[in-house]
Enzyme design. Sequence first.
Site, PDB file in Angstrom:
ATOM      1  N   CYS A   2       0.850  -1.295  -0.023  1.00  0.00           N
ATOM      2  CA  CYS A   2      -0.058   0.090  -0.150  1.00  0.00           C
ATOM      3  C   CYS A   2       0.897   1.289  -0.135  1.00  0.00           C
ATOM      4  O   CYS A   2       2.087   1.059   0.334  1.00  0.00           O
ATOM      5  CB  CYS A   2      -0.968   0.080   1.302  1.00  0.00           C
ATOM      6  N   ARG A  27       2.643   0.361  -7.127  1.00  0.00           N
ATOM      7  CA  ARG A  27       2.707  -0.483  -6.184  1.00  0.00           C
ATOM      8  C   ARG A  27       1.720  -1.473  -6.243  1.00  0.00           C
ATOM      9  O   ARG A  27       1.774  -2.564  -5.624  1.00  0.00           O
ATOM     10  CB  ARG A  27       2.751   0.054  -4.764  1.00  0.00           C
ATOM     11  N   TRP A  74      -4.062  -2.021  -1.049  1.00  0.00           N
ATOM     12  CA  TRP A  74      -4.012  -3.358  -1.604  1.00  0.00           C
ATOM     13  C   TRP A  74      -4.466  -4.370  -0.428  1.00  0.00           C
ATOM     14  O   TRP A  74      -4.114  -4.393   0.672  1.00  0.00           O
ATOM     15  CB  TRP A  74      -2.392  -3.811  -1.984  1.00  0.00           C
ATOM     16  N   ASN A  98      -0.004   0.745   6.474  1.00  0.00           N
ATOM     17  CA  ASN A  98       0.752  -0.339   5.509  1.00  0.00           C
ATOM     18  C   ASN A  98       0.979  -1.499   6.555  1.00  0.00           C
ATOM     19  O   ASN A  98       1.634  -1.408   7.670  1.00  0.00           O
ATOM     20  CB  ASN A  98       1.958   0.187   4.860  1.00  0.00           C
ATOM     21  N   GLY A  99       0.839  -2.797   6.243  1.00  0.00           N
ATOM     22  CA  GLY A  99       1.137  -4.107   6.941  1.00  0.00           C
ATOM     23  C   GLY A  99      -0.142  -4.729   7.526  1.00  0.00           C
ATOM     24  O   GLY A  99      -1.163  -4.540   7.112  1.00  0.00           O
ATOM     25  N   GLU A 479      11.548 -17.912 -14.644  1.00  0.00           N
ATOM     26  CA  GLU A 479      11.071 -16.390 -14.655  1.00  0.00           C
ATOM     27  C   GLU A 479      10.128 -16.077 -16.109  1.00  0.00           C
ATOM     28  O   GLU A 479       9.406 -15.267 -15.694  1.00  0.00           O
ATOM     29  CB  GLU A 479      12.543 -15.642 -14.951  1.00  0.00           C
ATOM     30  N   LYS A 483       6.601 -14.212 -15.217  1.00  0.00           N
ATOM     31  CA  LYS A 483       6.211 -13.206 -16.098  1.00  0.00           C
ATOM     32  C   LYS A 483       4.745 -13.243 -16.939  1.00  0.00           C
ATOM     33  O   LYS A 483       3.838 -12.417 -16.811  1.00  0.00           O
ATOM     34  CB  LYS A 483       7.286 -12.843 -16.906  1.00  0.00           C
ATOM     35  N   GLU A 486       1.996 -13.495 -14.289  1.00  0.00           N
ATOM     36  CA  GLU A 486       1.802 -12.195 -13.711  1.00  0.00           C
ATOM     37  C   GLU A 486       0.819 -11.217 -14.323  1.00  0.00           C
ATOM     38  O   GLU A 486       0.070 -10.573 -13.999  1.00  0.00           O
ATOM     39  CB  GLU A 486       3.224 -11.484 -13.589  1.00  0.00           C
ATOM     40  N   HIS A 502       9.613 -37.020 -16.363  1.00  0.00           N
ATOM     41  CA  HIS A 502       9.243 -37.400 -14.980  1.00  0.00           C
ATOM     42  C   HIS A 502       8.069 -36.845 -14.572  1.00  0.00           C
ATOM     43  O   HIS A 502       7.505 -36.434 -13.354  1.00  0.00           O
ATOM     44  CB  HIS A 502      10.437 -36.980 -14.033  1.00  0.00           C
ATOM     45  N   LYS A 602       3.909  -4.118  -5.893  1.00  0.00           N
ATOM     46  CA  LYS A 602       5.216  -4.049  -6.348  1.00  0.00           C
ATOM     47  C   LYS A 602       6.396  -4.272  -5.229  1.00  0.00           C
ATOM     48  O   LYS A 602       7.207  -5.154  -5.473  1.00  0.00           O
ATOM     49  CB  LYS A 602       5.553  -2.847  -6.654  1.00  0.00           C
TER      50      LYS A 602
END
Length: 607
Positions: A2, A27, A74, A98-99, A479, A483, A486, A502, A602
Site C-alpha cells: 500500500c 505499487r 492493496w 501499511n502492513g 522467470e 512473467k 503475472e 518425470h 510492487k
Amino acid sequence: MCGIVGVLGNHEAAPMLLDALKRLEYRGYDSAGLATVNAGGLDRRRAVGKLVNLSDLLVHQPLPGKAGIGHTRWATHGAPTETNAHPHRAGPVAVVHNGIIENFRELRAELAEAGFGHETDTDTETVALLTCRYMHEGMSAEEAARATIARLDGAYALLFLFEGEDDLLIAARKGSPLAIGHGKGEMFVGSDAIALAPMTDRITYLEEGDIAVVTREGATITDAEGRRANRPVKTIALDHALVDKGGHRHFMAKEIAEQPMVIGNALRHYLTEAGDDIRLPDALPDLARIERLTLVACGTAYYACLTAKYWFEQLAGLPVDVDIASEFRYREPPIVPGTLAIFVSQSGETADTLAALRYCRDRVEGIVSVVNVEESSIARESDLALPIHAGAEIGVASTKAFTCQLTVLLLLALRAARARGRMDAARLSDLLSALRGLPATLNTAMEIDHRIRDVARDLAAVQSALFLGRGLMYPLALEGALKLKEISYIHAEAYASGELKHGPIALIDETLPVIVMAPCDALFDKTVSNMQEVMARGGRIVLVSDAAGIAAAGEGTFRAITMPVTDPVLAPILYALPAQLIAYHTAIAKGTDVDQPRNLAKSVTVE
C-alpha cells in the site's frame, strides 16, 4: 504494498495528496482515500478502484484543508470496498496503515466489550478505535497514539491525523518503510521517496520502532526504547524522468527498453575505468575464505539467485544454498561456519527477506544485500549493500531490476572465481569484455520484438503454457513462466528440460505451447532431444535460441525466435529479454493491465 502520504502544507492538501498517490500507483492497489483537517473538522473521501474514481469524487465533493493524509490500499483483511478503504476513522482520529496488525482480533474483542464496535473487515480500523478509546479516556492525541502503538503486534507503517489538530501528524514504523520529507514551513510523510519527490528532496528515513511527531516546524523522533533519536536528513537525487513513461505505452515497455542503459550503469559502477577488473567495496568479505553461500530472496529475485547458484558453483567452486525467504527462517536452517549470506530484493523492503536477514544476523560470517534502493531497510541492516543501479522501476513485474541483479551477482561470482584460483586472468578478461559488450548485444536483440508479437497473438488464446530450460536456462524458464502468469493471467509452469519425462510430458498435446529457452551451448543437444519428445506428441514448440541452435534443431518447431550469440555464461541476462517480451506482448494481446496486474503489489511488506 500500500501507499501512504501525508501533508502539513501551506496550500490545499487534497491535490498534493492525490498527485503523490498517483506516483505510488506502481505499487498496486484496489482502493484509495484521503482525509483532511479543515477549520478543526476532520473529513474524508474514499473510492474503490483506480485513483481516477477518487479524483472524480473530489470534483463533486471537495475536501478542503491544508493538513491531510492519503492512502492506496492493496486488500489484505477484507474485500476492496469503500467501507474497507483507508483512511479509517473513529471519532476524532483518522489512520492510514501499511502492513498487518497480527493481534487485531484480540484488540477488537476488547474494544467491543468497552463499547467501541467495528464497522469494517480490516485490521487497521482497530488502530483507529483503540486511539479513539484512549482519547475518550482523556489522553492527548500524541499520548493516545503512543499508547495504541505500544499495544500492536505485527508489521506496520502508520500515519495518524486528528480532529482539531491542523499542525500535527504522528508517524510510526515497524517492518514497513516510512520517510519524512522536509520543506520550507511544510512537512511531508510518505512510504516512498518517489511520492515526496516533487515536494522535497530532503528525506529522513524512520528506523525500526521509530515514532515521529511531525509539525510544520519539523519532526521529533523517538526510537523503540522511547529515547529521542537524531535521524539524518538526506538529500535524495531522484531523476523525475525515471517515473515517466517516456513515450512508451507502459512503464514495463520503457523499463524493458532501458535494460542496455542500466546494465551499462551497473558495469561502470563495478568495473575499473579500463574495464579489465572488478571493483567491489573493501567491506566485502574475503571470498577465498568463505566456505558456503546462502542466497535468499522472493519472486523474480529468487530466480536471480537460482541463476547465481550455477555461476558461483561452476565458476568459483563455491557451494550455494538458495532459499525462498518466506520458507527460510521458519525451517530454522542450520548454518555452517564460514557462510556468507546474500539477500536480493528490488525494493529492499520485502518483509520475508528482511525477516530472513535478521535470522542470519548472528549466525553468518557476513551479510551482503543486492538491492535497488540504497536507503532501504535491507540495505541499512546489511554489512554491505551492493546497489544494482537500475533506477526507479515502476512496473509491478520486475524487468530491468532482474537483469541488473543478475549482472551484479555475476560480477560477485567472477570475483569469487578469481579469488579462489578457479579462473585465470585471461578467462576473466574475456568474460569482462563480453559483459562490457552486453548492452550493445541487448540493443541488437530488441529486434526480436516484431517476431514475439506474432508469437504473442497465438499465446493469448491459450489457457496454459510450459517453459523448458537446462542449466543456466532453467531459472530463466521459471522467470518466463512467472512473467506470463503475472501480467497475462495465463497459467504457466516451468521445468528443467530433463524433468519432462518425470511427469510434465503427460500435459503435452496440440493445444499446449512449449517455450524452450536454449542457446546453442554444451547442453543444447540434450535439449533438442526433449524438444523431439514434445513434437512427437503434437506439442507446439516456440524455440528461443541463436541462429546455430535454430538450424541445429531442424524443422518441426511451431515458432523460432533468433537471439544474438553471446558467451554461455552471460546467456541468462540476454535471454531475460525474450522472456519479458513474450509476457508483455501476450498481455497486450489479451488486454490485461500490464503495469498494475490484478492482485499484485510492487513491494510485499507483509508476510
